[in-house]
Design a protein around this motif. Structure first.
Motif, PDB file in Angstrom:
ATOM      1  N   THR A 127       0.986  -1.291   0.088  1.00 49.59           N
ATOM      2  CA  THR A 127      -0.065   0.078  -0.026  1.00 49.59           C
ATOM      3  C   THR A 127       0.794   1.219  -0.082  1.00 49.59           C
ATOM      4  O   THR A 127       0.379   2.516  -0.842  1.00 49.59           O
ATOM      5  N   ASP A 128       2.087   1.208   0.759  1.00 41.13           N
ATOM      6  CA  ASP A 128       2.781   2.434   0.862  1.00 41.13           C
ATOM      7  C   ASP A 128       3.446   2.767  -0.538  1.00 41.13           C
ATOM      8  O   ASP A 128       3.985   3.846  -0.491  1.00 41.13           O
ATOM      9  N   TRP A 129       3.309   1.843  -1.603  1.00 45.16           N
ATOM     10  CA  TRP A 129       4.050   2.152  -2.917  1.00 45.16           C
ATOM     11  C   TRP A 129       3.087   2.920  -3.822  1.00 45.16           C
ATOM     12  O   TRP A 129       3.255   3.104  -4.704  1.00 45.16           O
ATOM     13  N   LEU A 130       1.841   2.825  -3.405  1.00 49.88           N
ATOM     14  CA  LEU A 130       0.675   3.498  -4.427  1.00 49.88           C
ATOM     15  C   LEU A 130       0.060   4.626  -4.061  1.00 49.88           C
ATOM     16  O   LEU A 130       0.413   5.349  -3.117  1.00 49.88           O
ATOM     17  N   ARG A 131      -0.317   5.476  -5.191  1.00 50.47           N
ATOM     18  CA  ARG A 131      -0.856   6.592  -5.222  1.00 50.47           C
ATOM     19  C   ARG A 131      -2.642   6.314  -5.255  1.00 50.47           C
ATOM     20  O   ARG A 131      -2.830   5.454  -5.651  1.00 50.47           O
ATOM     21  N   GLU A 238      13.450   8.145   0.147  1.00 52.19           N
ATOM     22  CA  GLU A 238      13.149   7.758   1.629  1.00 52.19           C
ATOM     23  C   GLU A 238      12.462   6.500   1.688  1.00 52.19           C
ATOM     24  O   GLU A 238      12.557   5.684   2.613  1.00 52.19           O
ATOM     25  N   ILE A 239      11.146   6.204   0.842  1.00 57.75           N
ATOM     26  CA  ILE A 239      10.498   5.093   0.994  1.00 57.75           C
ATOM     27  C   ILE A 239      11.175   3.877   0.630  1.00 57.75           C
ATOM     28  O   ILE A 239      10.902   2.791   1.091  1.00 57.75           O
ATOM     29  N   TYR A 243      12.408   0.319   2.896  1.00 66.50           N
ATOM     30  CA  TYR A 243      11.844  -1.112   2.502  1.00 66.50           C
ATOM     31  C   TYR A 243      13.195  -1.881   2.392  1.00 66.50           C
ATOM     32  O   TYR A 243      13.548  -3.111   2.861  1.00 66.50           O
ATOM     33  N   GLY A 244      14.122  -1.461   1.575  1.00 67.22           N
ATOM     34  CA  GLY A 244      15.418  -2.043   1.215  1.00 67.22           C
ATOM     35  C   GLY A 244      15.355  -2.936  -0.020  1.00 67.22           C
ATOM     36  O   GLY A 244      14.120  -3.350  -0.228  1.00 67.22           O
TER      37      GLY A 244
END
Length: 336
Positions: A127-131, A238-239, A243-244
């Motif tokens: 979810t953190d990767w999406l817009r 940053e994001i 995650y790495g």
């Protein structure tokens, strides 16, 4: 003695109920020839296969296709009674034109069946990767588009006392991937249940076919990989750093391999469920098509969250080992 008689009477009651259910389930609607069925997403996959199957059974099939190529190919291998119409479920004007076409084709008879199905490429990712537009791209088609066309066809369905069959992937039973895909499936489950109760007054029957993974409906793993790589490369530093690279490699491995290992090659399991929902005098509320739908995803949906979370993590970790090298090469040498 009385305990024995009580147990015997319970077993006899259960046996009678099973026999009654089997007889009721086997009853079919008569005079199917000439009845109109409208099917969405018939370019490829399950919708395409169902359109051909029902066409051979004598139905007047109206198949909605998103592309001109899909429409022409379907018409070339079907009878003259099968009609096609272009449909973009994300476009209200396209939906309105399709409804006018169906109304003209049914010629006052009403619509006997509506089979709602979408097989677009979903943006499945953390979810953190999406817009927000990534959610819209799925929900506008797989949820809102299907709801809109159902609402506009309800007068025709009520006139024919027809039935609605919503085809839903069983991933909608368990939320374990980000994006709008699971949201859309949960939404269609809720919409179908509400519609079924409300339409009983008009003789319209609503069924849900919950299917597992089938080769005809699975998105190519290379397409999923490329999409995930594009999402990864558009993230802010940053994001991405939070995650790495190792997380990304493990995630894309799991997505690439787990679906393949759950796939069933016998698409007729889904077709037969959809056919029964259309031609049975008393269609079931829900159908489970595929071994994973009946035994794996259904179990996960009822299992305690701690157990289902653990099983899904185990599956991801186990399958991820098989494709590490390929994903690492893509990450190192490909940019999108």
């Amino acid at each position: 003695f009385w305990l024995f008689l009580g147990s015997l009477s319970i077993l006899a009651s259960i046996l009678c109920l099973v026999i009654y259910w089997l007889i009721r389930d086997s009853q079919r609607v008569r005079n199917l020839n000439g009845k109109h069925v409208f099917i969405t997403s018939c370019d490829t996959g399950l919708g395409n296969s169902l359109a051909k199957w029902l066409d051979k059974r004598g139905f007047c099939v109206i198949a909605a296709c998103a592309t001109e190529k899909g429409r022409i190919e379907l018409q070339s291998c079907s009878s003259l009674s099968l009609k096609t119409v272009n449909l973009n479920l994300a476009d209200s004007n396209s939906i309105a034109r399709a409804v006018v076409f169906v109304t003209e084709e049914t010629a006052g008879k009403g619509l006997f069946g509506l089979v709602s199905n979408t097989e677009e490429t979903p943006p499945i990712a953390p979810t953190d990767w999406l817009r927000i537009e990534d959610f819209h791209s799925v929900l506008d088609v797989s949820l809102l588009g299907l709801i809109e066309i159902t609402l506009k066809l309800l007068p025709l369905l009520k006139k024919a006392e027809g039935r609605v069959v919503n085809l839903i992937n069983t991933k909608g039973l368990t939320a374990f991937v980000g994006g709008g895909y699971t949201l859309s499936k949960w939404g269609m489950e809720a919409f179908s249940d509400t519609l079924r109760i409300e339409m009983q007054h008009f003789g319209v029957k609503v069924s849900i076919v919950e299917h597992g993974f089938f080769k005809a409906g699975v998105v190519n793993s290379d397409v999923i990989e490329k999409y995930l790589l594009r999402l990864w490369n558009r993230l802010t530093p940053e994001i991405r750093d939070s995650y790495g690279e190792k997380y990304f490699v493990e995630y894309i491995k799991a997505q690439r391999s787990s679906v393949k290992r759950l796939c069933d090659s016998d698409i007729s399991k889904v077709i037969k469920c959809m056919e029964h929902a259309l031609i049975a005098k008393y269609p079931r509320t829900r159908y489970g098509a595929g071994w994973d739908a009946k035994f794996f995803w259904l179990f996960l949906s009822y299992a305690p969250s701690c157990l289902s979370d653990m099983l899904l993590r185990m599956i991801h970790l186990f399958h991820g080992r098989f494709v590490h090298g390929h994903v690492q090469q893509l990450l190192n040498f490909t940019s999108f």
